[in-house]
Design an enzyme around this catalytic site. Structure first.
Site, PDB file in Angstrom:
ATOM      1  N   ILE A 114      -0.176 -27.025  69.266  1.00 53.39           N
ATOM      2  CA  ILE A 114       0.226 -25.703  69.755  1.00 53.39           C
ATOM      3  C   ILE A 114       1.729 -25.488  69.618  1.00 53.39           C
ATOM      4  CG2 ILE A 114       0.377 -26.510  72.159  1.00 53.39           C
ATOM      5  CD1 ILE A 114      -0.681 -23.645  72.951  1.00 53.39           C
ATOM      6  N   CYS A 115       2.099 -24.250  69.336  1.00 54.04           N
ATOM      7  CA  CYS A 115       3.475 -23.776  69.321  1.00 54.04           C
ATOM      8  C   CYS A 115       4.303 -24.463  68.230  1.00 54.04           C
ATOM      9  CB  CYS A 115       4.087 -23.936  70.710  1.00 54.04           C
ATOM     10  SG  CYS A 115       5.497 -22.870  71.020  1.00 54.04           S
ATOM     11  N   HIS A 116       5.240 -25.342  68.597  1.00 54.52           N
ATOM     12  CA  HIS A 116       6.065 -26.052  67.623  1.00 54.52           C
ATOM     13  C   HIS A 116       5.441 -27.371  67.159  1.00 54.52           C
ATOM     14  CE1 HIS A 116       9.076 -23.255  69.222  1.00 54.52           C
ATOM     15  NE2 HIS A 116       9.783 -23.489  68.137  1.00 54.52           N
ATOM     16  N   SER A 163      -2.621 -23.100  67.887  1.00 54.90           N
ATOM     17  CA  SER A 163      -2.289 -21.836  68.543  1.00 54.90           C
ATOM     18  C   SER A 163      -0.786 -21.615  68.477  1.00 54.90           C
ATOM     19  CB  SER A 163      -2.753 -21.834  70.004  1.00 54.90           C
ATOM     20  OG  SER A 163      -4.139 -21.611  70.085  1.00 54.90           O
TER      21      SER A 163
END
Length: 193
Positions: A114-116, A163
């Site tokens: 997720i994210c980074h 995500s």
């Protein structure tokens, strides 16, 4: 969030650096897989504790269950990669962490990022021909690694689920539990279009 023990018997490694993890991206998915019955361990480069963050401010500390020197991917069925800007940036400079991620993906085991956190997938060299989502600033890195970045709440491509940000956590957690329930038998299909 699933409470039907669909992950009973599934062992999940939650790989983080010792500093810089976005707290909610650690705690929410960790709770989701544990609530679904998984045994999940926080794995970090060094023993002791990890420092989580609320964006750029220090948040809570969490105990390390295992260090990278104490485990192998063979001991786990699935891998969870929380984000935070500093967390994957630190991890991708550690060859043990990069190899750990690479082995999960190449062995076809389920991986949630997720994210980074997709920076770890970039560094591991496992995105050629794959479609994922991430924090927007990773788009060029993903494309340079041979992957395709889409702007979706959640994206599942075979054994990878991803995500964009903490706002996507409900969808991410549900998708992680579904994918991890396959524990290595993820179909090679993409649900990211």
């Amino acid at each position: 969030m699933s409470t039907d023990n669909t992950l009973t018997g599934v062992r999940v490694a939650v790989l983080v650096a010792n500093e810089g993890i976005e707290q909610v991206e650690l705690t929410d998915p960790l709770e989701a897989v544990r609530t679904a019955g998984a045994e999940a361990h926080i794995v970090a480069p060094e023993a002791g504790e990890v420092q989580a963050m609320n964006h750029l401010s220090a948040a809570d500390r969490f105990p390390v269950d295992r260090t990278l020197d104490e485990v192998t991917p063979d001991q786990y069925d699935a891998l969870l990669l929380p984000g935070g800007v500093a967390n994957p940036d630190r991890l991708r400079t550690d060859p043990r962490a990069v190899d750990f991620v690479r082995r999960f993906v190449r062995d076809g085991k389920p991986v949630g990022a997720i994210c980074h956190a997709p920076w770890m997938l970039v560094e591991a060299g496992v995105l050629e021909g794959r479609t994922i989502t991430s924090w927007p600033s990773l788009a060029t890195d993903i494309e340079n690694a041979g992957g395709t970045r889409v702007d979706r709440e959640v994206c599942t491509d075979g054994n990878l689920v991803s995500s964009r940000s903490p706002e996507d956590l409900p969808a991410f957690n549900d998708a992680v539990v579904r994918l991890f329930a396959s524990a290595g038998s993820a179909a090679s299909q993409c649900d990211c279009q």
